[in-house]
Write a protein that holds these residues in place. Sequence first.
Motif, PDB file in Angstrom:
ATOM      1  N   LYS A  55      -6.438   8.677   3.175  1.00  0.00           N
ATOM      2  CA  LYS A  55      -5.977   7.325   2.849  1.00  0.00           C
ATOM      3  C   LYS A  55      -7.100   6.457   2.301  1.00  0.00           C
ATOM      4  O   LYS A  55      -6.908   5.679   1.359  1.00  0.00           O
ATOM      5  CB  LYS A  55      -5.365   6.673   4.087  1.00  0.00           C
ATOM      6  N   SER A  85       3.781   9.930   0.284  1.00  0.00           N
ATOM      7  CA  SER A  85       3.986   8.904   1.306  1.00  0.00           C
ATOM      8  C   SER A  85       2.862   7.867   1.292  1.00  0.00           C
ATOM      9  O   SER A  85       3.112   6.663   1.359  1.00  0.00           O
ATOM     10  CB  SER A  85       4.080   9.560   2.682  1.00  0.00           C
ATOM     11  N   LYS A  88       3.018   5.349  -1.729  1.00  0.00           N
ATOM     12  CA  LYS A  88       3.970   4.259  -1.529  1.00  0.00           C
ATOM     13  C   LYS A  88       3.469   3.269  -0.494  1.00  0.00           C
ATOM     14  O   LYS A  88       3.627   2.056  -0.632  1.00  0.00           O
ATOM     15  CB  LYS A  88       5.335   4.819  -1.116  1.00  0.00           C
ATOM     16  N   GLU A  89       2.846   3.790   0.555  1.00  0.00           N
ATOM     17  CA  GLU A  89       2.288   2.923   1.597  1.00  0.00           C
ATOM     18  C   GLU A  89       1.209   1.994   1.031  1.00  0.00           C
ATOM     19  O   GLU A  89       1.060   0.850   1.459  1.00  0.00           O
ATOM     20  CB  GLU A  89       1.700   3.793   2.705  1.00  0.00           C
ATOM     21  N   ASN A 111      10.363  10.142   1.512  1.00  0.00           N
ATOM     22  CA  ASN A 111       9.014   9.669   1.823  1.00  0.00           C
ATOM     23  C   ASN A 111       8.358   8.901   0.683  1.00  0.00           C
ATOM     24  O   ASN A 111       7.134   8.805   0.631  1.00  0.00           O
ATOM     25  CB  ASN A 111       8.140  10.855   2.236  1.00  0.00           C
TER      26      ASN A 111
END
Length: 215
Positions: A55, A85, A88-89, A111
């Motif tokens: 991330k 996922s 998009k987060e 997701n």
Amino acid sequence: MKSILLIGLGRFGRHIAIKLHELRHQVMAIDQVEERVNAVLPYVTNAQIGDSKNKEFLSSLGVRNFDLCIVAIGEDFQSSLETTSLLKELGAQFVVARANRDVHAKFLLRNGADEIVYPEKQLANWTAIRYSSDHIFDYIELEGDNAIVEVSVPSHWIGKTVGALDIRRKHHINLLATKNDRKLETAVTTETLLTPDMTLLVLGSHSDIHRCFHI
């Protein structure tokens, strides 16, 4: 011109990078394998070696600033899912993800993927349709039951005009263009004369196209 984040530089991702370069888009390319990154350097604006499941790394790329994110990871579904996922987060505007199976597509859509592409399935469909018929030269499947198909001119149409054939009313298909010596002519009129060295680009339902051209 769009700014595009391309993640996954296997054969599929590399071909995407080359085509986006031809289309003059700005591309940031990402992969964990240095050799893959080096291979696309001539075709992209920037490239980095990194783990798209991280991330912190993904966030450092400024994901929300790209017009489009393409997740082209094919061999590791878990990585594809986690990457989709995370994108998009982190605020990605639009995410296109690669899927090899329908079940993968369902999970990717749940997701965060906005669109799914099936390279193998789509190419398999194209190959089967293109080479199982003597009349089809190219094929683009559209939503629903529709397609754009490049076909040879039926023998009984040769020497006649588009207007005389009344193709749209009689056969429920639209003649989009004619092609001759690889030159595309989109200005098709009722006076356009069909010749044996032409091919036709037509739009319609599969059933109407198959019925009209006896495919």
